[in-house]
Design an enzyme around this catalytic site. Sequence first.
Site, PDB file in Angstrom:
ATOM      1  N   LYS A 187       0.947  -1.298  -0.028  1.00 55.86           N
ATOM      2  CA  LYS A 187      -0.165   0.022  -0.056  1.00 55.86           C
ATOM      3  C   LYS A 187       1.075   1.238   0.110  1.00 55.86           C
ATOM      4  O   LYS A 187       1.474   1.613   1.134  1.00 55.86           O
ATOM      5  CB  LYS A 187      -0.958   0.087   1.008  1.00 55.86           C
ATOM      6  CG  LYS A 187      -2.018   1.141   1.268  1.00 55.86           C
ATOM      7  CD  LYS A 187      -2.689   1.665   2.384  1.00 55.86           C
ATOM      8  CE  LYS A 187      -1.727   2.899   2.942  1.00 55.86           C
ATOM      9  NZ  LYS A 187      -1.651   4.180   2.094  1.00 55.86           N
ATOM     10  N   GLY A 240       7.407   5.311   7.415  1.00 60.97           N
ATOM     11  CA  GLY A 240       6.859   6.532   7.442  1.00 60.97           C
ATOM     12  C   GLY A 240       6.942   7.262   8.827  1.00 60.97           C
ATOM     13  O   GLY A 240       7.845   7.144   9.408  1.00 60.97           O
ATOM     14  N   THR A 242       6.525   8.697  12.733  1.00 65.38           N
ATOM     15  CA  THR A 242       6.346   8.064  13.948  1.00 65.38           C
ATOM     16  C   THR A 242       4.790   7.844  14.589  1.00 65.38           C
ATOM     17  O   THR A 242       4.521   6.946  15.242  1.00 65.38           O
ATOM     18  CB  THR A 242       7.084   8.901  15.091  1.00 65.38           C
ATOM     19  OG1 THR A 242       8.587   8.918  14.558  1.00 65.38           O
ATOM     20  CG2 THR A 242       7.114   8.281  16.478  1.00 65.38           C
ATOM     21  N   GLY A 245       3.327   5.185  12.643  1.00 67.36           N
ATOM     22  CA  GLY A 245       4.081   3.989  12.966  1.00 67.36           C
ATOM     23  C   GLY A 245       3.618   3.205  14.398  1.00 67.36           C
ATOM     24  O   GLY A 245       3.319   2.024  14.566  1.00 67.36           O
ATOM     25  N   GLU A 262      10.474   1.762   9.973  1.00 67.22           N
ATOM     26  CA  GLU A 262      11.434   2.761   9.835  1.00 67.22           C
ATOM     27  C   GLU A 262      10.475   4.291   9.880  1.00 67.22           C
ATOM     28  O   GLU A 262       9.936   4.503   8.869  1.00 67.22           O
ATOM     29  CB  GLU A 262      12.146   2.769   8.429  1.00 67.22           C
ATOM     30  CG  GLU A 262      13.243   3.610   8.136  1.00 67.22           C
ATOM     31  CD  GLU A 262      13.892   3.605   6.616  1.00 67.22           C
ATOM     32  OE1 GLU A 262      13.904   4.832   6.369  1.00 67.22           O
ATOM     33  OE2 GLU A 262      13.924   2.633   6.225  1.00 67.22           O
ATOM     34  N   CYS A 296      13.433  11.434   6.225  1.00 66.96           N
ATOM     35  CA  CYS A 296      13.311  10.979   7.596  1.00 66.96           C
ATOM     36  C   CYS A 296      14.811  11.268   7.942  1.00 66.96           C
ATOM     37  O   CYS A 296      15.194  11.393   9.095  1.00 66.96           O
ATOM     38  CB  CYS A 296      13.154   9.730   7.913  1.00 66.96           C
ATOM     39  SG  CYS A 296      13.613   8.364   6.957  1.00 66.96           S
ATOM     40  N   GLU A 395       9.891  16.843  14.022  1.00 66.25           N
ATOM     41  CA  GLU A 395      10.371  16.723  12.585  1.00 66.25           C
ATOM     42  C   GLU A 395       9.362  17.498  11.937  1.00 66.25           C
ATOM     43  O   GLU A 395       8.316  17.349  11.721  1.00 66.25           O
ATOM     44  CB  GLU A 395      10.208  14.965  12.334  1.00 66.25           C
ATOM     45  CG  GLU A 395      10.557  14.794  10.829  1.00 66.25           C
ATOM     46  CD  GLU A 395      10.507  13.343  10.719  1.00 66.25           C
ATOM     47  OE1 GLU A 395      11.255  12.938   9.976  1.00 66.25           O
ATOM     48  OE2 GLU A 395       9.702  12.829  11.120  1.00 66.25           O
TER      49      GLU A 395
END
Length: 502
Positions: A187, A240, A242, A245, A262, A296, A395
């Site tokens: 996806k 992608g 955090t 995730g 990651e 990232c 970020e």
Amino acid sequence: MTELAITRSFPIVPQVTSLIDGKHVAPRATGEEIEIVNPATEAVLTRLREADAEEVDTAVRSARRAFDQGPWPRMDINDRKDILYSIRDHLRKHSEELAYLECLNTGLPLQSVRGHVARMARNFEFFAEVASNVHGETYTQTAGFLTYVTREPKGVAGCIAPWNAPLALASMRVATCIPFGNTCVLKPSEYTPLSMLRMVEIFHEAGLPPGVVNLVNGRGAVTGNALVAHPGIDMVGFTGGTVTGRAIAAAAGRNLKPVALELGGKSANIIFESANLEQALDGALDSIYRNNGQQCLAGSRILVQRSIAKRFIEAFVERARRIRIGDPLQADTELGPLAFRQHMERVLSFAEVARSDGAKLLTGGKRAAAQPRGWFIEPTAVLAADNDARVCREEIFGPFATFLEFDTLDEAITIANASNFGLVNYVWSQDLNVAMRCSRDIRAGTVWINTPMMRELRAPFGGYKESGIGRDGPQASLEFFTELKATIIPIDGVKMHRFGAS
């Protein structure tokens, strides 16, 4: 590959749908329709028909059949390797088309995308070689028994890829999975489906059996959730942010599905007075403005030793103001647009966040005036008062550099580690002791010394803390995507107690 601009266009499908069991899913009248927009012009390129839970179920069932009954997991490794090499060759053959679609859909400059295309093909070559060298173990230490250990593919993976470098990062998810005999459902982001659809088409043109890689398109809250929660998925690989995730890990954990994540970063780029300052300047600009700042592993916190800070920052700002902003399809463009409007607005909002935290805006902080259309912003840099500022903690994921000053080696290491993230770190110094101290004491998955980002596929890649779980790499991917099985055989007769015998 030539370094000239791409001078021809390639076809764009009128509607993006899923690709399941080797076939395109017919366009449907129902379901959410999402506009796919060129971020450089704001023009609608095509529309995506979102895959709902039922369509995800069809894709997972296809991958399940291909794993449970199909030839792929049972194929001789040399035959599987031939197909993976064929995928590599077909991807290279269509490299200009893939680069065109990626630039058009993501806004990434051609000079970045050409590197991603080369990396995409290399991923399949490299992990074909890794899979061909998988071996087992034998144990004979226990008298009278032979124990041998084999590795088997784990099953069906849900592979979820981001929008910031689709070809490089989605191919890494697939290429670390299928060479070991697994199957998967991929996806990609709903913002950047064009190169992904063509990539999976090319897999099948190269001879990949149906069902080994299936593609579903849609938003994370709809298509992604259905994929992660599906009982037919055995493991999940995600690249992608955090926040997403964390949600994926929680959802997968309810069914004890292993995850490889990651995630984000807020990496320190440390410039010591002992550095080669010209190289460090080139490296600092590269590590934050490459890929439109949307990576990232960006060196977004630039820590400069106070004795050289004034002249280094002035030189950085002067160079940043000369960065060439423009059409991503032109070979000399250095900075393209951000991927979508909401992201551009979020990145721009940090200019005001910086001011409210007491930081000084050095350059940028607004939309690029020379670009009448598109989601372009100027290369931005701020000088923060300390590491507690939001622009040092969060970020931002754009062409937005934050400078901090430090005095000593110990202070630099402390600031570098004062982060919720720990993906990568950059160190610029000609002093071996400084370099080795940073390598030892900084808590990050990768430490680059006197070099901008370089990816060694033979080494593990991943992060500490909120930057992820697990690693990509030969040994780490082997451990994640395979199961160990011990088979124990008696060589001599086995003496057993005979329960119930008279």
